[in-house]
Design an enzyme around this catalytic site. Structure first.
Site, PDB file in Angstrom:
ATOM      1  N   GLY A  69      -1.148   1.140   0.565  1.00 40.32           N
ATOM      2  CA  GLY A  69      -0.073   0.180   0.823  1.00 40.32           C
ATOM      3  C   GLY A  69      -0.631  -1.223   0.992  1.00 40.32           C
ATOM      4  O   GLY A  69      -1.834  -1.417   1.122  1.00 40.32           O
ATOM      5  N   GLY A 158      -7.276   2.549   2.683  1.00 43.80           N
ATOM      6  CA  GLY A 158      -7.235   3.305   3.926  1.00 43.80           C
ATOM      7  C   GLY A 158      -7.954   4.638   3.830  1.00 43.80           C
ATOM      8  O   GLY A 158      -8.858   4.807   3.002  1.00 43.80           O
ATOM      9  N   ASN A 159      -7.527   5.573   4.654  1.00 42.65           N
ATOM     10  CA  ASN A 159      -8.232   6.864   4.721  1.00 42.65           C
ATOM     11  C   ASN A 159      -8.175   7.615   3.395  1.00 42.65           C
ATOM     12  O   ASN A 159      -9.169   8.196   2.965  1.00 42.65           O
ATOM     13  CB  ASN A 159      -7.677   7.714   5.869  1.00 42.65           C
ATOM     14  CG  ASN A 159      -6.183   7.913   5.797  1.00 42.65           C
ATOM     15  OD1 ASN A 159      -5.449   6.971   5.528  1.00 42.65           O
ATOM     16  ND2 ASN A 159      -5.715   9.110   6.017  1.00 42.65           N
ATOM     17  N   GLY A 160      -7.007   7.579   2.712  1.00 38.35           N
ATOM     18  CA  GLY A 160      -6.896   8.238   1.413  1.00 38.35           C
ATOM     19  C   GLY A 160      -7.844   7.607   0.405  1.00 38.35           C
ATOM     20  O   GLY A 160      -8.577   8.299  -0.309  1.00 38.35           O
ATOM     21  N   THR A 161      -7.852   6.296   0.378  1.00 42.09           N
ATOM     22  CA  THR A 161      -8.710   5.561  -0.549  1.00 42.09           C
ATOM     23  C   THR A 161     -10.185   5.891  -0.296  1.00 42.09           C
ATOM     24  O   THR A 161     -10.964   6.074  -1.238  1.00 42.09           O
ATOM     25  CB  THR A 161      -8.502   4.040  -0.366  1.00 42.09           C
ATOM     26  OG1 THR A 161      -7.116   3.764  -0.509  1.00 42.09           O
ATOM     27  CG2 THR A 161      -9.302   3.244  -1.355  1.00 42.09           C
ATOM     28  N   ASP A 189      -2.194  -0.347  10.282  1.00 41.67           N
ATOM     29  CA  ASP A 189      -1.872   0.397  11.504  1.00 41.67           C
ATOM     30  C   ASP A 189      -2.990   0.332  12.548  1.00 41.67           C
ATOM     31  O   ASP A 189      -2.801   0.763  13.679  1.00 41.67           O
ATOM     32  CB  ASP A 189      -1.575   1.866  11.170  1.00 41.67           C
ATOM     33  CG  ASP A 189      -0.343   2.007  10.294  1.00 41.67           C
ATOM     34  OD1 ASP A 189       0.470   1.072  10.273  1.00 41.67           O
ATOM     35  OD2 ASP A 189      -0.208   3.043   9.626  1.00 41.67           O
ATOM     36  N   TYR A 340       8.660  -4.151   5.826  1.00 40.38           N
ATOM     37  CA  TYR A 340       7.908  -4.795   4.738  1.00 40.38           C
ATOM     38  C   TYR A 340       7.725  -6.293   4.967  1.00 40.38           C
ATOM     39  O   TYR A 340       6.845  -6.907   4.368  1.00 40.38           O
ATOM     40  CB  TYR A 340       8.577  -4.506   3.395  1.00 40.38           C
ATOM     41  CG  TYR A 340       8.511  -3.021   3.073  1.00 40.38           C
ATOM     42  CD1 TYR A 340       7.273  -2.406   2.853  1.00 40.38           C
ATOM     43  CD2 TYR A 340       9.641  -2.230   3.037  1.00 40.38           C
ATOM     44  CE1 TYR A 340       7.186  -1.045   2.605  1.00 40.38           C
ATOM     45  CE2 TYR A 340       9.562  -0.867   2.778  1.00 40.38           C
ATOM     46  CZ  TYR A 340       8.331  -0.277   2.570  1.00 40.38           C
ATOM     47  OH  TYR A 340       8.234   1.061   2.331  1.00 40.38           O
TER      48      TYR A 340
END
Ligand SMILES: Nc1ncnc2c1ncn2[C@@H]1O[C@H](COP(=O)(O)OP(=O)(O)OP(=O)(O)O)[C@@H](O)[C@H]1O
Ligand SMILES: O=P(O)(O)OC[C@H]1O[C@](O)(CO)[C@@H](O)[C@@H]1O
Length: 426
Positions: A69, A158-161, A189, A340
């Site tokens: 995001g 982030g963590n997924g990336t 976050d 957003y």
């Protein structure tokens, strides 16, 4: 003869990750591995400019990709990586468009990057390169890295990336490719416990003040007004808590880490009645991941596999309206969802500095001994020290939450500092 100070970081310099030795597991914030709280030192490579670098800059091709995001400051980091690479003499710098998808969706061409192209991108929010979720086909990505002849790839996400970056690194090693994969942790976050603060968080908290203040004014001006603001935070309530605390106007703050009841004598609705009776109005701030247990779950996931949350804001709004109707007390509920709007803004001054130093340090560490270290590095700041951490440690298990980590206050309050160096690497 002793070497004089030269502005470079020695490859053997280390930073200590945790500095408190807890005497007891019952001590506030203690995270002990055993009942004796045995002290385990955790040393990590210090980040910063190296005297020797692995690559010959004039032959290097570097890529930058932003995934997941949006987050305020992405453009500041992209810009600083490009400016720093150029200072080293790297001329071939490209941006991969729309996250990992840009590697294999053929219509998404490379964006050529240089100091002129990136000069003003920090003046706007978003990502100059675009972002996306999903599309992490590791084998295709590494094929593409090979075809593009990339020597280094800066992965912002982030963590997924970081899970993806780690797999890309492993695949590159398997294929014996000399490609350096560098992670730059990004999460609005602020839920990475190893770091003082992630970039964009400060900006988001500040941007949320406008929404909270508007909700306050609406609630305060209405007869029996109730202002409700929903903020981001899938599984952590840092933005909501910090925005609530700093506003000084919020009566009820609901976060994912702390379960709550709506009905009954200790429920949120009863407390609202009390606030209406005593103050005449009330203000609630809720994180998007809070109170999911009160909602019907769809089991849907987004393109990256993240659970799609049910809307706690709309649910609370409906519950409050029907509750006050049922008990025969007038209420005027005003709901604001600025999700957003707090994410798409440009980084504030404090985040801009954080991003600048992150971008610089992401480039600076490529010494012969670190360029292809066993686990690929991610760049971070903790207790004012910049350090390199294995990217795999930024994946899911290290994500923090307010409740599981009472020490968060000290973590988020300490600030990151940086040293200016006059060397070309500075
Ligand atoms: N476990 C995983 N292994 C490999 N790739 C992953 C994994 N999880 C996510 N990815 C990929 O990483 C990219 C970003 O993931 P995701 O959308 O979850 O965002 P994120 O990096 O966690 O950032 P944000 O904090 O904005 O959610 C996507 O392309 C996704 O497919
Ligand atoms: O709507 P999108 O783009 O999937 O992003 C929403 C998610 O992104 C985050 O902002 C994290 O980047 C979460 O707080 C939020 O749940």
């Amino acid at each position: 003869m002793q070497e004089s100070w030269n502005g470079y970081v020695n490859d053997d310099d280390r930073a200590l990750l945790k500095v408190i030795k807890f005497a007891s597991p019952t001590s506030a914030g203690a995270d002990c591995i055993d009942p004796d709280c045995t002290w385990v030192e955790q040393w990590v490579h210090r980040a910063g400019p190296r005297k020797q670098i692995y690559f010959e800059p004039q032959y290097v091709k570097a890529g930058i990709v932003t995934c997941g995001g949006l987050c305020p400051g992405l453009n500041d980091v992209i810009r600083q990586i490009v400016l720093t690479l150029e200072k080293y003499g790297v001329k071939n710098i490209v941006g991969i468009q729309h996250g990992f998808r840009g590697f294999f969706e053929n219509h998404l061409g490379e964006v050529l990057l240089n100091r002129h192209v990136v000069q003003n991108i920090n003046l706007a929010g978003g990502s100059f390169l675009g972002v996306s979720r999903g599309g992490a086909n590791i084998s295709d990505i590494v094929d593409s890295i090979q075809a593009r002849r990339l020597d280094m790839l800066f992965v912002l996400g982030g963590n997924g990336t970081h899970a993806g970056a780690n797999l890309i690194h492993e695949e590159c090693r398997k294929r014996k490719l000399k490609v350096s994969i560098v992670g730059v942790p990004k999460t609005i976050d602020n839920d990475i416990l190893l770091m003082d603060k992630t970039f964009g968080f400060d900006t988001a908290v500040e941007a949320a003040q406008r929404a909270i203040n508007s909700a306050y004014i609406e609630a305060h001006s209405a007869f029996h007004g109730i202002g409700l603001v929903k903020l981001m935070g899938r599984s952590s309530g840092f933005i909501t808590m910090h925005a609530s605390l700093s506003s000084g106007q919020v009566d009820i703050c609901l976060i994912p880490e702390v379960p709550f009841t709506l009905d009954g004598p200790n429920g949120v609705l009863r407390h609202l009645e009390h606030l209406i009776e005593t103050k005449g109005f009330a203000l609630i701030c809720v994180a998007e991941g809070a109170g999911q247990e009160h909602l019907q779950q769809s089991n849907a996931t987004d393109a990256s596999g993240n659970t799609v949350l049910s809307d706690i804001g709309v649910h609370l709004q409906q519950k409050m309206k029907s509750h006050f109707k049922e008990i025969g007390i007038h209420s005027d509920v005003k709901y604001i969802d600025p999700t957003y709007m707090v994410r798409a803004v440009r980084a504030n001054a404090s985040d801009a500095i954080l991003c600048t130093v992150l971008g610089q340090n992401a480039v600076r560490h490529l010494s012969p001994s670190l360029a292809f270290c066993h686990t690929n590095p991610s760049i971070s700041c903790c207790l004012s020290h910049w350090f390199l951490m294995e990217t795999c440690r930024f994946m899911v298990p290290l994500l923090g939450s307010v409740a599981s980590q009472p020490a968060y206050a000290t973590r988020t309050m300490s600030t990151c500092r940086y040293q200016k160096s006059s060397s070309p690497q500075g």
